[in-house]
Scaffold this motif. Structure first.
Motif, PDB file in Angstrom:
ATOM      1  N   HIS A  83       0.887  -1.161   0.000  1.00  0.00           N
ATOM      2  CA  HIS A  83       0.000   0.000   0.000  1.00  0.00           C
ATOM      3  C   HIS A  83       0.931   1.219   0.000  1.00  0.00           C
ATOM      4  CE1 HIS A  83      -2.854  -2.902   2.258  1.00  0.00           C
ATOM      5  NE2 HIS A  83      -3.100  -2.942   0.965  1.00  0.00           N
ATOM      6  N   LEU A  84       1.381   1.579  -1.171  1.00  0.00           N
ATOM      7  CA  LEU A  84       2.415   2.596  -1.305  1.00  0.00           C
ATOM      8  C   LEU A  84       2.083   3.498  -2.491  1.00  0.00           C
ATOM      9  CD1 LEU A  84       5.208   3.261   0.067  1.00  0.00           C
ATOM     10  CD2 LEU A  84       6.268   1.957  -1.793  1.00  0.00           C
ATOM     11  N   PRO A  85       1.084   4.354  -2.343  1.00  0.00           N
ATOM     12  CA  PRO A  85       0.656   5.166  -3.487  1.00  0.00           C
ATOM     13  C   PRO A  85       1.686   6.216  -3.903  1.00  0.00           C
ATOM     14  CG  PRO A  85      -0.499   5.852  -1.499  1.00  0.00           C
ATOM     15  CD  PRO A  85       0.256   4.610  -1.144  1.00  0.00           C
ATOM     16  N   LEU A  90       9.971   0.444  -3.296  1.00  0.00           N
ATOM     17  CA  LEU A  90      10.759   0.883  -2.155  1.00  0.00           C
ATOM     18  C   LEU A  90      11.849  -0.149  -1.894  1.00  0.00           C
ATOM     19  CD1 LEU A  90      11.085   2.909   0.160  1.00  0.00           C
ATOM     20  CD2 LEU A  90       9.524   1.507   1.507  1.00  0.00           C
ATOM     21  N   ARG A  91      13.098   0.321  -1.839  1.00  0.00           N
ATOM     22  CA  ARG A  91      14.237  -0.552  -1.540  1.00  0.00           C
ATOM     23  C   ARG A  91      14.817  -0.160  -0.182  1.00  0.00           C
ATOM     24  NH1 ARG A  91      17.010  -3.671  -5.393  1.00  0.00           N
ATOM     25  NH2 ARG A  91      15.813  -3.890  -7.324  1.00  0.00           N
ATOM     26  N   ILE A 124      12.148   7.200   5.004  1.00  0.00           N
ATOM     27  CA  ILE A 124      10.985   6.759   4.219  1.00  0.00           C
ATOM     28  C   ILE A 124       9.810   7.686   4.460  1.00  0.00           C
ATOM     29  CG2 ILE A 124       9.342   4.882   3.844  1.00  0.00           C
ATOM     30  CD1 ILE A 124      11.543   2.929   4.545  1.00  0.00           C
ATOM     31  N   ASP A 125       9.544   8.009   5.729  1.00  0.00           N
ATOM     32  CA  ASP A 125       8.450   8.921   6.044  1.00  0.00           C
ATOM     33  C   ASP A 125       8.687  10.291   5.425  1.00  0.00           C
ATOM     34  OD1 ASP A 125       7.313   6.894   7.421  1.00  0.00           O
ATOM     35  OD2 ASP A 125       7.337   7.860   9.398  1.00  0.00           O
ATOM     36  N   GLU A 126       9.939  10.741   5.449  1.00  0.00           N
ATOM     37  CA  GLU A 126      10.263  12.043   4.868  1.00  0.00           C
ATOM     38  C   GLU A 126      10.028  12.043   3.362  1.00  0.00           C
ATOM     39  OE1 GLU A 126      14.290  12.618   5.978  1.00  0.00           O
ATOM     40  OE2 GLU A 126      13.859  12.863   8.133  1.00  0.00           O
ATOM     41  N   GLY A 129       5.924  11.325   2.913  1.00  0.00           N
ATOM     42  CA  GLY A 129       4.987  12.201   3.598  1.00  0.00           C
ATOM     43  C   GLY A 129       4.018  11.436   4.478  1.00  0.00           C
ATOM     44  N   TYR A 130       4.224  10.159   4.626  1.00  0.00           N
ATOM     45  CA  TYR A 130       3.364   9.313   5.459  1.00  0.00           C
ATOM     46  C   TYR A 130       4.006   9.163   6.829  1.00  0.00           C
ATOM     47  CZ  TYR A 130       0.732   5.157   6.931  1.00  0.00           C
ATOM     48  OH  TYR A 130      -0.063   4.269   7.616  1.00  0.00           O
ATOM     49  N   GLN A 131       3.223   9.332   7.897  1.00  0.00           N
ATOM     50  CA  GLN A 131       3.769   9.258   9.247  1.00  0.00           C
ATOM     51  C   GLN A 131       3.534   7.874   9.842  1.00  0.00           C
ATOM     52  OE1 GLN A 131       2.897  12.529  11.912  1.00  0.00           O
ATOM     53  NE2 GLN A 131       2.831  11.123  13.681  1.00  0.00           N
ATOM     54  N   THR A 132       4.622   7.208  10.219  1.00  0.00           N
ATOM     55  CA  THR A 132       4.539   5.886  10.833  1.00  0.00           C
ATOM     56  C   THR A 132       4.532   6.033  12.339  1.00  0.00           C
ATOM     57  OG1 THR A 132       5.731   4.881   8.982  1.00  0.00           O
ATOM     58  CG2 THR A 132       5.652   3.639  11.035  1.00  0.00           C
ATOM     59  N   ASP A 133       3.512   5.447  12.981  1.00  0.00           N
ATOM     60  CA  ASP A 133       3.424   5.478  14.446  1.00  0.00           C
ATOM     61  C   ASP A 133       3.694   4.100  15.048  1.00  0.00           C
ATOM     62  OD1 ASP A 133       2.733   8.224  14.538  1.00  0.00           O
ATOM     63  OD2 ASP A 133       0.692   7.703  13.938  1.00  0.00           O
TER      64      ASP A 133
END
Length: 520
Positions: A83-85, A90-91, A124-126, A129-133
């Motif tokens: 789920h990586l729009p 991603l490596r 990756i988050d940077e 733009g997705y924030q991992t909690d």
């Protein structure tokens, strides 16, 4: 910014969700029920992986999921389904991130607060733009214990992942590995550090994009065959598959169909060895009402059943002479006449044929039409014998068949003793993949937790394997077949039905071979 994923519940069969709500549900069986149909339909491996991600993320109430496979050459994890729009791929280096840590150690990791975990790779988050909690990551191991990849879930919607979630993900990862092993995947990765890094190689389009489910092996011989299959499948050309008995010609024919533009239409299989000569025409072309005594209703044949799809003629070298002329007409003008009909019917089909016979010798002896021979071999592909595929392919097939026999018979054989494995790897396998599968199925049935040499049924061909080196190309296929049939007849006191069963052919075909080879 947190990007919310659309619910995947609609992708999951409602019956599957109902089973999950039952108190005695087996979660492993539930996942197989949810995804097993996709394997049976021979969807491409990337479709299967995507569905696994959807199902697992939904079960564990995660916002996102990713399956990584190991790229041993670059010592990275590569996102194969995600789920990586924000990005196509991603490596993750094995030295970075929680996923990399799991790839290195093979441990399950539950991260309740990513900001407080030093292993979290914030780059990756940077980038996305997705924030991992919260994170839950588990290894995906093959049936032999080797690491295939990693499955990662992000941001549980209802709070934090707990111990029950960890146990469930381990179970789901195990079943995901079982499903993945039924597709063509890259060779098992080795995570041993190399003295020097190789240049990154482009992803092999054979590994995931095409529908090669069920074909195990990625050695030189099989890779070359599958590359040819990919090119041929895109066309409507007639294909002739050559190879010894038991090499998997039917599976290759099915693969050609499943990768063609006709994949949504039927695949009709006709075994030219299993029917008496007088019934083959009816089997192929059908009959009209009243065509013969007992023909009370009109019946279609396999040609009509394959309309818009593929007609597979297995062991076409055994086709009777009278039928060879009728098949030639079908190949020439794509029309046929049902038994009892004076009208020819058009057939929109693709034809794939297979044989283990020396067609050139049959043509020379006048037993196979030369014009039919040239019509059939527009494209000719050779399916390699098991002894030609190398020890790596053989080792993968051994593990695959043990795992399949365990599941089929409810057994729990965990390992093959080293001396038994060496016997399997050094055997000539004159019966090819079929012989290997039968041998291992019997071994699993007669073993408790470990396969030992005494349960390996290699005696039936041991004498022949000793007399003929697996790499001796001097005997012809007909010579080898004649000697093997004579050996089986002697071993089974002339019981032709039993010999035909072992050979995987019809009794009538065996009788024709006995007469042809002059076997007493």
């Amino acid at each position: 910014m947190t990007i919310q994923m659309t619910s995947t519940t609609m992708l999951i069969d409602s019956t599957f969700l109902e089973r999950l709500s039952m108190p005695d549900v087996d979660i492993e069986d539930a996942l197989l029920l949810a995804l097993g149909a996709m394997v049976r339909k021979r969807v491409s491996a990337d479709e299967l992986l995507g569905r696994i991600v959807d199902v697992v993320a939904d079960l564990l109430d995660a916002d996102r999921g990713t399956i990584y496979l190991c790229d041993a050459d670059d010592e990275e994890l590569v996102s194969i389904a995600a789920h990586l729009p924000e990005m196509r791929e991603l490596r993750v280096p094995l030295t970075q991130g929680v996923a990399g840590y799991v790839g290195r150690t093979g441990r399950v990791v539950n991260v309740p607060h990513s900001k407080e975990d030093a292993r979290h790779w914030r780059k990756i988050d940077e980038t996305t733009g997705y924030q991992t909690d919260t994170m839950l990551v588990a290894p995906i191991r093959g049936s032999d214990g080797a690491l295939l990849g990693v499955i990662q879930l992000l941001n549980k919607r209802s709070g934090e992942f707990d111990g029950a979630d960890e146990e469930l993900l381990v179970v789901l990862a195990r079943q995901a590995a079982a499903l993945l092993e039924q597709t063509t995947l890259p060779a098992r990765p080795s995570l041993v550090a190399r003295p020097e890094r190789k240049p990154r190689k482009p992803a092999d389009p054979l590994t995931l994009g095409e529908r090669y489910n069920g074909i195990i092996g990625d050695g030189t011989a099989m890779t070359a065959l599958l590359r040819s299959v990919r090119r041929v499948a895109e066309t409507d050309a007639t294909v002739l598959l050559r190879g010894e008995s038991g090499t998997g010609k039917t599976l290759v024919a099915r693969t050609i169909h499943d990768n063609s533009g006709r994949r949504s239409a039927p695949f009709a299989h006709v075994d030219c060895t299993t029917l008496p000569d007088g019934l083959i025409e009816n089997e192929l072309f059908g009959h009209e009402r009243g065509a013969f005594t007992g023909a009370h209703e009109r019946a279609i044949g396999k040609v009509a059943a394959a309309e818009h799809g593929t007609l597979f003629l297995d062991e076409v070298g055994d086709l009777p002479s009278a039928m060879q002329a009728k098949l030639l007409m079908l190949l020439q003008d794509r029309t046929y006449a049902p038994v009892g009909s004076a009208t020819r019917t058009a057939a929109d089909i693709r034809i794939v044929a297979a044989t283990n016979r020396d067609l050139e010798a049959l043509v020379h002896d006048g037993r196979f039409r030369e014009d039919l021979y040239y019509r059939l071999r527009v494209v000719e592909l050779s399916v390699p014998a098991l002894r030609q595929r190398g020890r790596t392919d053989l080792a993968r097939l051994i593990d695959h068949f043990v795992d399949r026999a365990n599941r089929r018979h409810g057994r729990s054989v965990q390992r093959i003793r080293d001396d038994a494995r060496e016997m399997l790897l050094n055997h000539a396998w004159p019966g090819n993949v079929r012989e290997l599968e039968n041998c291992l199925e019997a071994a699993v049935i007669f073993s408790d937790h470990e396969i030992t040499p005494d349960v390996l049924s290699l005696n039936a061909v041991r004498e022949r394997a000793r007399d003929i080196s697996p790499f001796d190309d001097s005997p012809s296929l007909d010579d080898l077949e004649a000697r093997y049939i004579a050996h089986l007849l002697a071993r089974h006191d002339g019981n032709r039905s039993e010999c035909a069963r072992i050979l995987g052919i019809g009794r009538n075909t065996l009788l024709r071979k006995i007469r042809s080879y002059g076997i007493d």
